[in-house]
Scaffold this motif. Structure first.
Motif, PDB file in Angstrom:
ATOM      1  N   THR A 206     129.883  24.070 -23.690  1.00 40.10           N
ATOM      2  CA  THR A 206     129.737  23.856 -22.254  1.00 40.10           C
ATOM      3  C   THR A 206     130.615  24.802 -21.446  1.00 40.10           C
ATOM      4  O   THR A 206     130.154  25.416 -20.471  1.00 40.10           O
ATOM      5  CB  THR A 206     130.069  22.392 -21.898  1.00 40.10           C
ATOM      6  OG1 THR A 206     129.195  21.541 -22.636  1.00 40.10           O
ATOM      7  CG2 THR A 206     129.900  22.135 -20.422  1.00 40.10           C
TER       8      THR A 206
ATOM      9  N   ARG B  59     128.752  23.737  -7.379  1.00 41.85           N
ATOM     10  CA  ARG B  59     127.382  23.228  -7.540  1.00 41.85           C
ATOM     11  C   ARG B  59     126.417  24.300  -8.031  1.00 41.85           C
ATOM     12  O   ARG B  59     125.596  24.048  -8.906  1.00 41.85           O
ATOM     13  CB  ARG B  59     126.874  22.631  -6.227  1.00 41.85           C
ATOM     14  CG  ARG B  59     127.546  21.339  -5.891  1.00 41.85           C
ATOM     15  CD  ARG B  59     127.038  20.792  -4.585  1.00 41.85           C
ATOM     16  NE  ARG B  59     127.906  19.695  -4.186  1.00 41.85           N
ATOM     17  CZ  ARG B  59     127.499  18.635  -3.574  1.00 41.85           C
ATOM     18  NH1 ARG B  59     126.242  18.517  -3.223  1.00 41.85           N
ATOM     19  NH2 ARG B  59     128.342  17.685  -3.250  1.00 41.85           N
TER      20      ARG B  59
ATOM     21  N   ALA C  86     127.213  25.087 -11.681  1.00 47.51           N
ATOM     22  CA  ALA C  86     126.790  23.971 -12.543  1.00 47.51           C
ATOM     23  C   ALA C  86     125.273  23.979 -12.713  1.00 47.51           C
ATOM     24  O   ALA C  86     124.767  23.810 -13.831  1.00 47.51           O
ATOM     25  CB  ALA C  86     127.263  22.641 -11.963  1.00 47.51           C
ATOM     26  N   ALA C  87     124.555  24.188 -11.604  1.00 49.02           N
ATOM     27  CA  ALA C  87     123.091  24.212 -11.676  1.00 49.02           C
ATOM     28  C   ALA C  87     122.607  25.353 -12.567  1.00 49.02           C
ATOM     29  O   ALA C  87     121.729  25.167 -13.406  1.00 49.02           O
ATOM     30  CB  ALA C  87     122.502  24.344 -10.270  1.00 49.02           C
TER      31      ALA C  87
ATOM     32  N   GLY D  13     123.213  24.604 -16.132  1.00 48.32           N
ATOM     33  CA  GLY D  13     122.506  23.435 -16.650  1.00 48.32           C
ATOM     34  C   GLY D  13     123.448  22.313 -17.060  1.00 48.32           C
ATOM     35  O   GLY D  13     123.180  21.588 -18.016  1.00 48.32           O
ATOM     36  N   VAL D  14     124.572  22.199 -16.329  1.00 41.01           N
ATOM     37  CA  VAL D  14     125.541  21.131 -16.604  1.00 41.01           C
ATOM     38  C   VAL D  14     125.799  20.367 -15.309  1.00 41.01           C
ATOM     39  O   VAL D  14     125.496  20.852 -14.212  1.00 41.01           O
ATOM     40  CB  VAL D  14     126.872  21.684 -17.174  1.00 41.01           C
ATOM     41  CG1 VAL D  14     126.643  22.447 -18.467  1.00 41.01           C
ATOM     42  CG2 VAL D  14     127.606  22.552 -16.161  1.00 41.01           C
ATOM     43  N   SER D  15     126.383  19.204 -15.424  1.00 43.81           N
ATOM     44  CA  SER D  15     126.717  18.418 -14.232  1.00 43.81           C
ATOM     45  C   SER D  15     127.976  18.986 -13.586  1.00 43.81           C
ATOM     46  O   SER D  15     128.779  19.654 -14.236  1.00 43.81           O
ATOM     47  CB  SER D  15     126.955  16.958 -14.611  1.00 43.81           C
ATOM     48  OG  SER D  15     128.138  16.839 -15.360  1.00 43.81           O
ATOM     49  N   THR D  16     128.142  18.694 -12.293  1.00 47.04           N
ATOM     50  CA  THR D  16     129.367  19.141 -11.623  1.00 47.04           C
ATOM     51  C   THR D  16     130.585  18.443 -12.237  1.00 47.04           C
ATOM     52  O   THR D  16     131.660  19.026 -12.299  1.00 47.04           O
ATOM     53  CB  THR D  16     129.317  18.892 -10.106  1.00 47.04           C
ATOM     54  OG1 THR D  16     129.066  17.514  -9.865  1.00 47.04           O
ATOM     55  CG2 THR D  16     128.266  19.749  -9.438  1.00 47.04           C
ATOM     56  N   GLY D  17     130.402  17.219 -12.700  1.00 46.87           N
ATOM     57  CA  GLY D  17     131.495  16.505 -13.365  1.00 46.87           C
ATOM     58  C   GLY D  17     131.926  17.212 -14.636  1.00 46.87           C
ATOM     59  O   GLY D  17     133.125  17.315 -14.923  1.00 46.87           O
ATOM     60  N   SER D  18     130.966  17.706 -15.395  1.00 41.11           N
ATOM     61  CA  SER D  18     131.277  18.441 -16.613  1.00 41.11           C
ATOM     62  C   SER D  18     132.002  19.740 -16.267  1.00 41.11           C
ATOM     63  O   SER D  18     132.978  20.118 -16.926  1.00 41.11           O
ATOM     64  CB  SER D  18     129.993  18.738 -17.392  1.00 41.11           C
ATOM     65  OG  SER D  18     130.287  19.438 -18.571  1.00 41.11           O
TER      66      SER D  18
ATOM     67  N   ARG E  12     133.803  20.286 -13.605  1.00 40.75           N
ATOM     68  CA  ARG E  12     135.149  19.908 -13.133  1.00 40.75           C
ATOM     69  C   ARG E  12     136.064  19.504 -14.295  1.00 40.75           C
ATOM     70  O   ARG E  12     137.274  19.668 -14.215  1.00 40.75           O
ATOM     71  CB  ARG E  12     135.067  18.766 -12.128  1.00 40.75           C
ATOM     72  CG  ARG E  12     134.456  19.151 -10.812  1.00 40.75           C
ATOM     73  CD  ARG E  12     135.458  19.823  -9.939  1.00 40.75           C
ATOM     74  NE  ARG E  12     134.901  19.979  -8.593  1.00 40.75           N
ATOM     75  CZ  ARG E  12     135.291  20.902  -7.763  1.00 40.75           C
ATOM     76  NH1 ARG E  12     136.238  21.740  -8.111  1.00 40.75           N
ATOM     77  NH2 ARG E  12     134.753  20.988  -6.584  1.00 40.75           N
TER      78      ARG E  12
END
Length: 195
Positions: free
Chosen positions: A3, A26, A29-30, A33-38, A40
């Motif tokens: 990741t 954002r 992350a987009a 292909g990962v979440s913003t939480g990931s 962060r």
């Protein structure tokens, strides 16, 4: 792909696509292909992400970055880095040609959106290099907590003046004068003085 590496690859691709792009959490992350939480989790701040991307880019394109030579004090390393930025301008006739080209590209034409965008792109790249160096020295504890943007602007102004000075008629001591000026500027940023 891990990741963290996917995130760094996505951010580097964004810079490659448009050097003037701002690396937003954002958007990266987009693209990764990962979440913003990931994102962060791996990079708690936008600065942490930008610093790591720039560190890798500079490490790849400038493997002999003077900042890495820890046998020298921080002030000497930063002066050597700034000298690197002046080197392409050359001295004397080479500097005059470089100044004429910059004048023709950015000063002589009407200030169109295209000229403005081109210059800002160049300026952001230069500011990015200086920011990278100051952040690396900050990580070493060599840079006092100050307004980083003002420090970068100050160093860019010094470099612009020195580049122009290289294009003007000069005496035998232009490089010594330049070195003295670089050390004075670096001492102002680092809060150091010659020992």
């Amino acid at each position: 792909m891990e990741t963290r590496e996917k995130i760094l690859k996505a951010a580097a691709e964004m810079i490659a696509d448009d050097v003037t792009a701002t690396i937003s959490v954002r958007a990266v992350a987009a693209r990764a292909g990962v979440s913003t939480g990931s994102l962060r989790f791996h990079f708690p701040t936008q600065r942490a992400l930008q610093d790591e991307v720039l560190r890798r880019i500079y490490q790849h394109f400038m493997p002999n970055d003077p900042l890495r030579d820890r046998s020298l004090p921080a002030r000497d390393r930063l002066v050597n880095c700034l000298r690197q930025m002046l080197a392409p301008a050359g001295v004397g006739e080479d500097a005059r040609r470089a100044f004429k080209a910059a004048f023709a590209a950015f000063i002589a034409p009407d200030p169109s959106e295209q000229v403005h965008t081109a210059y800002l792109s160049y300026e952001r790249a230069s500011a990015g290099r200086i920011t990278h160096w100051l952040n690396a020295l900050d990580d070493e504890g060599a840079v006092p907590q100050r307004d980083r943007a003002k420090d970068v602007r100050f160093l860019l102004t010094v470099l612009n003046g020195l580049a122009m000075e290289r294009a003007l008629p000069y005496g035998d001591s232009v490089l010594q004068s330049e070195t003295d000026t670089l050390y004075t500027a670096v001492d102002a940023i680092l809060g150091t003085a010659a020992s």
